[in-house]
Design an enzyme around this catalytic site. Structure first.
Site, PDB file in Angstrom:
ATOM      1  N   PHE A   1      14.592  -0.029  -2.996  1.00 43.03           N
ATOM      2  CA  PHE A   1      15.255   1.147  -3.128  1.00 43.03           C
ATOM      3  C   PHE A   1      14.477   2.039  -2.561  1.00 43.03           C
ATOM      4  CE2 PHE A   1      16.963   5.156  -4.984  1.00 43.03           C
ATOM      5  CZ  PHE A   1      18.231   4.704  -4.794  1.00 43.03           C
ATOM      6  N   GLU A   2      14.343   2.698  -1.699  1.00 44.74           N
ATOM      7  CA  GLU A   2      13.859   4.068  -1.602  1.00 44.74           C
ATOM      8  C   GLU A   2      14.516   4.839  -0.941  1.00 44.74           C
ATOM      9  OE1 GLU A   2       8.876   2.322  -0.482  1.00 44.74           O
ATOM     10  OE2 GLU A   2      10.231   2.376   1.032  1.00 44.74           O
ATOM     11  N   ILE A   3      14.063   6.490  -1.304  1.00 44.86           N
ATOM     12  CA  ILE A   3      14.942   7.388  -0.217  1.00 44.86           C
ATOM     13  C   ILE A   3      13.855   7.906   0.166  1.00 44.86           C
ATOM     14  CG2 ILE A   3      16.554   9.476   0.438  1.00 44.86           C
ATOM     15  CD1 ILE A   3      18.674   7.973  -1.658  1.00 44.86           C
TER      16      ILE A   3
ATOM     17  N   HIS B   1       3.189   1.941  -1.748  1.00 43.55           N
ATOM     18  CA  HIS B   1       3.703   3.233  -1.626  1.00 43.55           C
ATOM     19  C   HIS B   1       4.038   4.003  -2.879  1.00 43.55           C
ATOM     20  CE1 HIS B   1       6.744   1.940   1.688  1.00 43.55           C
ATOM     21  NE2 HIS B   1       5.563   2.136   2.144  1.00 43.55           N
TER      22      HIS B   1
END
Length: 382
Positions: free
Chosen positions: A281-283, A318
């Site tokens: 899950f990344e925004i 990241h």
């Protein structure tokens, strides 16, 4: 009544019925086209005879940057998947559409190292009224580079397999980690966009999202958003932190004065505590990954071969970059978005749970489990 007048009245009735059904079923998917409706009513020849009569088709309306809630951000969903993931892809997209995107219609970009089948594309395309693109990953961005010493890489895989590490022997998994670390944002289908929301097969979105997270990122100058934090297996990244420190010694100019080193380390950066944001899950802001600091950082990691000699994941890569090269206030915990990627889930608490009409059990929440790092993240703002 003349035959021509009768046919025109029939046509008007058919068109009216078509658009009435279109409005009625708007939230439940696409309705049949006018030609299909005519076929069902036995009026194919009537429509054919009056083919010179034209009407507006809502599906041909040019894609606009406006929604019923205002302007969209320059953003898209990113979905890395394979043809055999179809069931999980359908489930994830349907939930995202129901919980959020049916109001905003942000585009979807699906990527695969092989061509998507026609059946896959058809099954997925009917799930959304938003633009959807299917792309193939360039070979050089996916497969293990020729310069990697395969004997050394094989020995590393065998060592991890003996330790019982998940995906220890998988080269495709390593390909995926490397691609997500350094290449996805370079794909031609993603170049026009700035922000992305990463989605994966068989994930769960438990709650209604009553605002636009992309606009939130844009308006608040955020670069990275997450829902779950986790402690990485040290055996998968034994030399990663030493490599990071080597890069920082050579490039101190890239470290933000207001960084989140305390999220990553308990001793000012001497050692890594293995905390990371779970990147399924990344925004996030792709311009951050495209920037000079991250580009040089990834190139340095790539030169060491750790994606294949060990099992460096995109999650710690990241997380380390966002924690060091961005300000701490540019990393955001989306505590109000309910999410599950087995076996971990984040379920909103209190008012967030009620407002989101969340389907998860608020007691089933990984945030404060022993191997969660959310307390460390929250301590940055105390």
């Amino acid at each position: 009544m003349s035959a021509r007048r009768y046919l025109l009245l029939v046509l008007v009735a058919v068109i009216s019925l078509h658009y009435t059904l279109s409005v009625f079923f708007y939230d439940y998917g696409r309705v049949s086209s006018l030609s299909n409706l005519a076929q069902r009513l036995g009026l194919e020849q009537t429509i054919a005879n009056l083919s010179q009569v034209t009407t507006a088709n809502p599906s041909h309306t040019p894609y606009s940057n406006l929604t019923e809630f205002g302007a969209r951000a320059n953003a898209t969903f990113v979905f890395l998947c394979r043809n055999n993931d179809l069931g999980g892809v359908v489930s994830s997209i349907r939930q995202m559409e129901d919980r959020f995107n049916r109001h905003y219609k942000y585009p979807w970009v699906l990527l695969n190292e092989e061509p998507f089948t026609d059946d896959f594309k058809q099954r997925v395309s009917v799930l959304t009224d938003a633009p959807i693109s299917f792309g193939q990953i360039p070979r050089e961005h996916w497969y293990q580079p020729d310069w990697v010493d395969e004997d050394k890489a094989r020995n590393g895989r065998l060592k991890m397999m003996a330790q019982g590490i998940i995906y220890a022997g998988s080269v495709p998994y390593r390909n995926m980690c490397r691609f997500n670390s350094g290449f996805f944002f370079q794909h031609e289908l993603l170049r026009p966009y700035r922000y992305y929301w990463r989605v994966e097969p068989d994930v769960k979105f438990f709650c209604d999202v009553h605002y636009d997270p992309f606009k939130f990122m844009e308006q608040n100058n955020k670069v990275y958003g997450f829902t779950i934090t986790l402690v990485e297996w040290e055996a998968t990244i034994p030399t990663l932190w030493a490599t990071v420190k080597e890069f920082l010694n050579e490039n101190p100019q890239f470290v933000s004065p207001h960084n989140s080193m305390d999220f990553l380390s308990d001793n000012g950066g001497d050692t890594y505590n293995l905390c990371h944001y779970w990147s399924n899950f990344e925004i996030a802001d792709m311009d951050f990954w495209r920037g000079e600091a991250y580009q040089k950082f990834f190139a340095f990691l790539e030169s060491k071969g750790g994606f294949y000699y060990e099992r460096w994941g995109d999650a710690p890569v990241h997380s380390i970059a966002a924690s060091l090269f961005a300000r701490r206030d540019q990393v955001h915990f989306f505590r109000d978005i309910g999410y599950r990627h087995d076996p971990f889930q984040h379920c909103p608490q209190g008012d967030d749970w009620f407002r989101g009409r969340c389907a998860c059990d608020s007691r089933d929440n990984f945030d404060y489990a022993p191997n969660s790092c959310i307390r460390r993240h929250e301590a940055l703002y105390v």
